[in-house]
Motif scaffolding. Structure first.
Motif, short mmCIF file in Angstrom:
data_model
loop_
_atom_site.label_atom_id
_atom_site.label_comp_id
_atom_site.label_asym_id
_atom_site.label_seq_id
_atom_site.Cartn_x
_atom_site.Cartn_y
_atom_site.Cartn_z
N ASN A 107 0.83 -1.22 0.00
CA ASN A 107 0.00 0.00 0.00
C ASN A 107 0.86 1.27 0.00
N LYS A 108 1.09 1.79 -1.19
CA LYS A 108 1.99 2.97 -1.33
C LYS A 108 1.40 4.21 -0.70
N ALA A 109 0.07 4.41 -0.87
CA ALA A 109 -0.56 5.61 -0.30
C ALA A 109 -0.45 5.56 1.22
N ILE A 160 10.61 6.10 -13.58
CA ILE A 160 9.32 5.94 -14.26
C ILE A 160 8.56 4.97 -13.36
N ILE A 161 7.69 5.50 -12.50
CA ILE A 161 7.10 4.67 -11.45
C ILE A 161 5.58 4.66 -11.53
N ASN A 162 5.05 5.05 -12.68
CA ASN A 162 3.62 4.84 -12.92
C ASN A 162 3.45 4.26 -14.30
N GLY A 163 3.04 2.99 -14.35
CA GLY A 163 2.93 2.29 -15.62
C GLY A 163 1.81 2.85 -16.50
N THR A 164 0.74 3.31 -15.88
CA THR A 164 -0.39 3.84 -16.65
C THR A 164 0.06 5.07 -17.44
N CYS A 165 0.74 5.99 -16.79
CA CYS A 165 1.21 7.19 -17.50
C CYS A 165 2.22 6.82 -18.57
N GLY A 190 -5.76 -3.21 -16.56
CA GLY A 190 -5.77 -3.47 -15.13
C GLY A 190 -4.64 -2.79 -14.37
N TYR A 191 -3.94 -1.85 -15.00
CA TYR A 191 -2.82 -1.18 -14.33
C TYR A 191 -3.28 0.05 -13.57
N ALA A 192 -4.32 0.71 -14.08
CA ALA A 192 -4.70 2.01 -13.51
C ALA A 192 -5.25 1.83 -12.09
N GLU A 193 -5.11 2.88 -11.29
CA GLU A 193 -5.69 2.87 -9.94
C GLU A 193 -7.21 2.87 -10.05
N ALA A 194 -7.89 2.53 -8.92
CA ALA A 194 -9.35 2.53 -8.90
C ALA A 194 -9.85 3.90 -9.37
N PHE A 198 -5.54 9.41 -9.92
CA PHE A 198 -4.32 9.22 -9.12
C PHE A 198 -3.12 8.96 -10.03
N ASP A 199 -3.37 8.26 -11.15
CA ASP A 199 -2.29 7.99 -12.09
C ASP A 199 -1.95 9.24 -12.89
N ILE A 200 -2.95 9.77 -13.61
CA ILE A 200 -2.64 10.81 -14.59
C ILE A 200 -2.33 12.16 -13.96
N ILE A 203 -0.28 11.59 -8.69
CA ILE A 203 -0.34 11.35 -7.24
C ILE A 203 0.27 9.98 -6.88
N ASP A 204 -0.08 8.97 -7.68
CA ASP A 204 0.47 7.63 -7.42
C ASP A 204 2.01 7.66 -7.49
N ALA A 205 2.53 8.34 -8.50
CA ALA A 205 3.99 8.43 -8.61
C ALA A 205 4.56 9.20 -7.42
N HIS A 207 3.35 9.27 -4.37
CA HIS A 207 3.39 8.36 -3.22
C HIS A 207 4.68 7.54 -3.26
N LYS A 208 4.95 6.99 -4.43
CA LYS A 208 6.13 6.11 -4.55
C LYS A 208 7.42 6.91 -4.38
N LEU A 209 7.45 8.11 -4.96
CA LEU A 209 8.66 8.94 -4.83
C LEU A 209 8.92 9.30 -3.36
N ALA A 302 8.60 -4.95 -14.42
CA ALA A 302 7.15 -4.77 -14.37
C ALA A 302 6.80 -4.02 -13.09
N GLY A 303 6.11 -2.89 -13.25
CA GLY A 303 5.81 -2.04 -12.10
C GLY A 303 4.48 -2.36 -11.45
N ALA A 304 3.76 -3.31 -11.98
CA ALA A 304 2.45 -3.68 -11.42
C ALA A 304 2.10 -5.05 -11.96
N GLY A 305 0.85 -5.48 -11.68
CA GLY A 305 0.42 -6.78 -12.18
C GLY A 305 0.46 -7.82 -11.08
N1 HSE Z 1 -1.51 2.41 -11.05
C1 HSE Z 1 -0.17 1.98 -10.84
C2 HSE Z 1 0.58 2.13 -12.14
C3 HSE Z 1 -0.16 0.54 -10.38
O1 HSE Z 1 -0.02 2.43 -13.17
O2 HSE Z 1 1.80 2.00 -12.14
C4 HSE Z 1 1.10 0.13 -9.70
O3 HSE Z 1 1.34 0.83 -8.51
#
Ligand code: HSE
Length: 439
Positions: A107-109, A160-165, A190-194, A198-200, A203-205, A207-209, A302-305
């Motif tokens: 849980n990164k957040a 590069i820590i958001n796969g969706t972007c 199935g990569y994007a956040e709910a 948060f991805d685009i 914010i997700d990146a 959190h990880k940074l 692979a950053g997710a999955g």
């Molecule tokens: N939504 C995130 C991504 C999932 O696109 O990288 C992995 O944390």
């Protein structure tokens, strides 16, 4: 082999990563036991709907509705939190710690926003909270920085820590596609956040940074201090013009040590096309770390999955299994540095950040206009690396002008942009993207 009793795991969340964790633990049970010195057995699991069909063999796993039944169970040694979000995840993790249980989380957040509180509680209780899966899925970046680079002073990192972007920017660059269509595709993968904003929105990146920066520099987690810009302002034109000038645009999370403090920022970034990280495409992630002794190091994967993230969860479980009987004082610290040795290095205000820039503006196609723009840049002490005027826009008497600058403080650039936008010969806002050579 080992006579030690199996490590008893309670799993919170039976979604993509939860299912992957069960599958990896089952498939590789013999190898994992050989490594950990004892078996790792999932004894019970919770999910919002326990009757839903799953892509994992749940045989031997007791299914419960109430996650608190797991964190309060005396028959569980380690809680794996894979439900995401802040509450009830925070309450569950704190309760597990209070009950003397070790925790593994993806849980990164939660870690970025409440990690300081969680690690303090874990330290006091003498338990481990492991979170490799929270950053960059299957890439072992936490362990690499925390343990393998422990002899280095980390100078900077860029990831590069958001796969969706990355998927969206890659499709815009290679296929000239529109943002909106590609986002739908990334969601379907199935990569994007709910909530994909948060991805685009970056914010997700961020959190990880936040997590990476703490481990790199030995500072408390400070998510609110991250400068965050997402990719929604990046147009197909910018991607094309950047490519014509030899750059790829990536959403980067950057943490850099400077003499005045630490830069913490997430934003779309032009990177020279010849850099390896500029060629990390699709949903893949990569983190470039520069240590003073090791030099630059690039981790890619692979950053997710399901199984890539499960790979990190299971590695954390093996670490927990190995240290279950060891003295808590001699374990690897949660944030790489001893808790009483974290330092309060200031995080720089956005205006003090130094970077190169890509500027795009629409200027009247007449003599003297470029001279006005370059005079403003010169007066702000901004050096130009490249300037180029593109083909006029259809049915308009303005031309796109692209300028690449050398590194300059953001405050000086903001002042220059305000003056350029006020020129009668420049129409509309100036598009500004940051640029890093990553040398
Ligand atoms: N939504 C995130 C991504 C999932 O696109 O990288 C992995 O944390």
């Amino acid at each position: 082999m080992s006579q030690l009793a199996p490590v008893r795991v309670g799993l919170l969340g039976l979604g993509t990563v939860g299912g992957g964790t069960i599958n990896v633990l089952r498939r590789n049970a013999a190898e994992i036991t050989r490594r950990a010195g004892r078996a790792i057995a999932i004894r019970c699991a919770t999910a919002r709907s326990i009757d839903k069909p799953r892509r994992a063999d749940l045989g031997g796993i007791k299914l419960l509705k109430d996650p608190f039944a797991i964190v309060n169970s005396p028959d569980i040694d380690v809680v794996v939190e894979l439900i995401g979000g802040i509450e009830p995840a925070r309450a569950l993790v704190l309760q597990a710690i209070a009950n003397g249980k070790h925790v593994v989380t993806a849980n990164k957040a939660l870690i970025a926003l409440h990690g300081n509180e969680i690690f303090a509680a874990a330290h006091a209780a003498g338990v481990i909270v492991a979170f490799e899966a929270a950053v960059a899925g299957g890439i072992p970046i936490i362990k690499t920085m925390r343990e393998a680079l422990a002899g280095n002073t980390i100078e900077w990192l860029a990831g590069i820590i958001n796969g969706t972007c990355n998927y969206i920017l890659t499709a815009m660059s290679t296929a000239g596609r529109e943002f909106g269509d590609v986002l739908k595709e990334a969601q379907a993968l199935g990569y994007a956040e709910a909530d994909p904003s948060f991805d685009i929105e970056g914010i997700d990146a961020a959190h990880k940074l936040t997590i990476l920066a703490s481990i790199a520099f030995g500072i408390p987690l400070q998510f609110p201090r991250v400068l965050v810009e997402g990719i929604t302002q990046v147009s197909r034109e910018d991607v094309r013009y950047a490519a014509q000038l030899g750059y790829h645009i990536k959403l980067l999370g950057i943490a850099r040590r400077t003499p005045d403090g630490i830069e913490l920022r997430v934003h779309p970034t032009l990177i020279p096309e010849q850099r390896l990280i500029a060629n990390v495409n699709g949903v893949m992630n990569a983190v470039l770390v520069r240590g003073d002794a090791a030099g630059p190091m690039l981790l890619y994967g692979a950053g997710a999955g399901s199984e890539p993230t499960a790979s990190a969860v299971v590695a954390d479980l093996v670490d927990v299994a190995r240290v279950l009987t060891s003295d808590p004082e001699n374990r690897v610290p949660h944030l790489a540095f001893q808790p009483d040795a974290l330092t309060d290095v200031p995080i720089l205000e956005p205006g003090a950040i130094e970077t190169g820039y890509y500027l795009r503006m629409h200027a009247l196609d007449k003599p003297g206009v470029l001279a006005e723009v370059t005079r403003i840049l010169a007066e702000q002490q901004i050096s130009i690396e490249a300037i180029s005027q593109r083909e006029p826009l259809a049915d308009e008497d303005v031309v796109p002008v692209i300028i690449i600058t050398q590194r300059i403080r953001e405050a000086a650039m903001n002042a220059a942009i305000a003056r350029i936008e006020a020129l009668p010969s420049v129409s509309g806002p100036v598009t500004r993207l940051r640029l890093e050579h990553l040398e």
